[in-house]
Design a protein around this motif. Structure first.
Motif, short mmCIF file in Angstrom:
data_model
loop_
_atom_site.label_atom_id
_atom_site.label_comp_id
_atom_site.label_asym_id
_atom_site.label_seq_id
_atom_site.Cartn_x
_atom_site.Cartn_y
_atom_site.Cartn_z
N LEU A 40 0.78 -1.02 0.17
CA LEU A 40 0.11 0.00 0.22
C LEU A 40 0.76 1.16 -0.25
O LEU A 40 0.78 2.23 -1.11
CB LEU A 40 -1.15 0.07 1.02
CG LEU A 40 -1.97 1.05 1.38
CD1 LEU A 40 -2.93 0.28 -0.07
CD2 LEU A 40 -2.50 0.73 2.61
N TRP A 41 2.07 1.15 0.83
CA TRP A 41 2.72 2.44 1.24
C TRP A 41 3.33 2.18 -0.73
O TRP A 41 3.60 4.00 -1.66
CB TRP A 41 3.76 2.09 1.87
CG TRP A 41 5.66 2.91 1.56
CD1 TRP A 41 5.40 4.41 2.40
CD2 TRP A 41 6.38 2.82 1.68
NE1 TRP A 41 6.60 4.49 1.52
CE2 TRP A 41 7.18 3.57 1.01
CE3 TRP A 41 7.03 1.73 0.75
CZ2 TRP A 41 8.70 3.79 1.14
CZ3 TRP A 41 8.67 1.55 0.63
CH2 TRP A 41 8.82 2.65 0.42
N ARG A 42 3.79 1.30 -0.99
CA ARG A 42 4.08 1.63 -2.58
C ARG A 42 2.80 2.11 -3.17
O ARG A 42 3.35 2.60 -4.24
CB ARG A 42 4.90 -0.15 -3.37
CG ARG A 42 4.95 -0.05 -4.74
CD ARG A 42 5.09 -1.09 -5.77
NE ARG A 42 5.96 -1.36 -6.55
CZ ARG A 42 4.52 -0.98 -8.01
NH1 ARG A 42 3.42 -1.12 -7.62
NH2 ARG A 42 5.26 -0.57 -9.00
N ALA A 43 1.85 1.90 -3.64
CA ALA A 43 0.80 1.77 -4.05
C ALA A 43 0.57 3.76 -3.90
O ALA A 43 -0.14 4.55 -4.77
CB ALA A 43 -0.66 1.90 -4.20
N VAL A 44 0.67 4.35 -2.60
CA VAL A 44 0.83 5.64 -1.91
C VAL A 44 1.44 6.25 -2.98
O VAL A 44 1.23 7.44 -3.27
CB VAL A 44 0.60 5.70 -1.17
CG1 VAL A 44 0.40 7.29 -0.16
CG2 VAL A 44 -1.10 5.15 0.27
N ARG A 45 2.92 5.94 -2.92
CA ARG A 45 3.76 6.68 -3.14
C ARG A 45 4.00 6.97 -4.54
O ARG A 45 4.31 8.01 -5.45
CB ARG A 45 5.47 6.57 -2.74
CG ARG A 45 5.34 5.97 -2.16
CD ARG A 45 7.06 5.96 -1.11
NE ARG A 45 8.07 6.59 -2.18
CZ ARG A 45 9.40 7.02 -2.53
NH1 ARG A 45 9.97 5.43 -1.82
NH2 ARG A 45 10.32 7.40 -2.27
N LYS A 46 3.52 6.02 -5.36
CA LYS A 46 2.77 5.89 -7.01
C LYS A 46 1.82 6.91 -7.44
O LYS A 46 2.34 7.09 -8.78
CB LYS A 46 2.83 4.33 -8.05
CG LYS A 46 2.89 4.54 -9.30
CD LYS A 46 2.97 3.41 -9.70
CE LYS A 46 3.03 2.91 -11.23
NZ LYS A 46 3.10 0.98 -11.25
N HIS A 47 1.04 7.08 -6.85
CA HIS A 47 -0.24 7.31 -6.92
C HIS A 47 -0.87 8.13 -6.16
O HIS A 47 -1.99 8.87 -7.00
CB HIS A 47 -1.56 6.65 -7.65
CG HIS A 47 -1.10 5.20 -8.67
ND1 HIS A 47 -1.01 5.04 -9.68
CD2 HIS A 47 -0.24 3.91 -8.09
CE1 HIS A 47 -0.74 4.00 -10.44
NE2 HIS A 47 0.01 3.20 -9.31
N TYR A 48 -0.18 8.56 -5.60
CA TYR A 48 -0.92 10.05 -4.55
C TYR A 48 -1.75 9.78 -4.21
O TYR A 48 -3.33 10.19 -4.61
CB TYR A 48 -0.30 11.20 -5.08
CG TYR A 48 0.20 11.36 -5.56
CD1 TYR A 48 1.90 11.65 -4.91
CD2 TYR A 48 1.06 11.76 -6.99
CE1 TYR A 48 3.54 12.14 -5.49
CE2 TYR A 48 2.55 11.54 -7.68
CZ TYR A 48 3.43 12.22 -6.54
OH TYR A 48 4.35 12.20 -7.71
N LEU A 49 -1.95 8.35 -3.58
CA LEU A 49 -3.58 8.28 -3.26
C LEU A 49 -4.69 9.27 -1.95
O LEU A 49 -2.85 9.71 -1.01
CB LEU A 49 -3.37 6.22 -2.48
CG LEU A 49 -3.28 5.59 -3.79
CD1 LEU A 49 -3.04 4.40 -3.78
CD2 LEU A 49 -4.07 5.34 -5.36
#
Length: 315
Positions: free
Chosen positions: A128-137
């Motif tokens: 989830l951290w990776r997704a947040v960093r990649k897509h600015y969730l």
């Protein structure tokens, strides 16, 4: 000298290792960096597989939908869905509400740490951290899912259809908002469609989960609709297929159909890039639109679905 370097770097254990490092013009410390990078890659692959397996086993519709997303959004989508599954399975996996609240608190803290770039050492958190960093969730959607799941630990039926819709908005719709962000879509029309689709999905999921809940002597369908048609909780627990149960099912499913119709009204305004986020709509549209009113019942088969152990909470 070799032993001193070995003690410092922890990876060079012989003169031969040092010799090869020096004669390849590679600083000895860089071997540690290479090994660390390799370890990080392995951990990342393990985390990715963990999320994929979790979603496949607990949210099969979501798993299939994620596979159809563009490659750049697929892994992040599975991370978001795995997060949702982790929260969804709390209620059925704990024996006491206090334990469930502790697990929800873990995820509240985890989200804060993820946005500080210091995620817990846990597979779903890492992905989830990776997704947040990649897509600015958006953090608000993640926290809203946690808050609503936490309230759901009360383990009671919805008082009315509006409560079920609010629950669906805060969980299912929030999930779709995050999927749209994974796809790079920021569009008000897509958000409106997502809101209605999430509500429809939550309503349908509640119906499809009724056989599972009934087998555990639980009924979560809106009480106002049940009372309107004179259907008791015992009717559902016994798997009754009488007209009053069919009427309850029809009324609830009709509300899901209304939300789907509202979502379709935005079809000409929603950007094409948003379409993959709505793929699951195909499955539950059939559930509410293809069955005549006099045949509406949540007890269609002995095994209503394969997606998950608890369809009401897992999507």
């Amino acid at each position: 000298m070799a032993s001193r370097i070995s003690a410092k770097h922890g990876l060079l254990g012989s003169k031969a290792s040092l010799y090869h490092a020096l004669h390849r013009n590679i600083p000895p410390g860089s071997l540690w960096v290479q090994r660390a990078a390799s370890s990080a890659t392995t951990d990342s692959q393990i985390n990715e597989k963990y999320c994929l397996d979790l979603v496949r086993s607990r949210d099969y519709d979501g798993f299939l939908s994620s596979l159809l997303l563009p490659k750049e959004a697929r892994r992040s989508s599975l991370a978001v869905r795995a997060f949702n599954v982790e929260l969804a399975q709390v209620k059925d996996s704990v024996s006491q509400k206090t334990i469930g609240l502790m697990r929800m608190q873990f995820w509240k803290v985890a989200i804060e740490e993820i946005y500080r770039d210091d995620p817990p050492n846990q597979p779903v958190s890492a992905e989830l951290w990776r997704a947040v960093r990649k897509h600015y969730l958006t953090k608000r959607w993640l926290l809203r899912i946690i808050t609503e799941r936490e309230k759901d630990l009360e383990d009671r039926a919805y008082r009315n259809l509006q409560e079920l819709e609010a629950y669906s908005e805060n969980t299912q719709s929030s999930l779709i908002y995050l999927l749209l962000e994974c796809l790079g879509v920021k569009d008000v029309h897509a958000d409106h469609a997502a809101s209605h689709i999430g509500k429809a999905q939550g309503i349908v999921t509640s119906l499809r989960a009724t056989p599972y809940h009934s087998s555990r002597r639980k009924v979560y369908l809106p009480m106002d609709i049940c009372m309107l048609h004179g259907a008791s909780q015992e009717d559902f627990i016994r798997g009754n297929r009488e007209q009053n149960v069919r009427d309850v099912t029809y009324d609830i499913a009709s509300q899901a159909h209304v939300h789907l119709q509202h979502a379709r009204s935005f079809s000409n305004s929603v950007p094409a890039a948003a379409t993959p986020a709505f793929l699951q709509t195909n499955g539950f549209h059939e559930a509410v639109a293809s069955r005549p009113a006099d045949r509406m019942t949540p007890f269609v088969t002995s095994s209503c679905c394969k997606e998950t152990f608890d369809l009401r909470r897992s999507h």
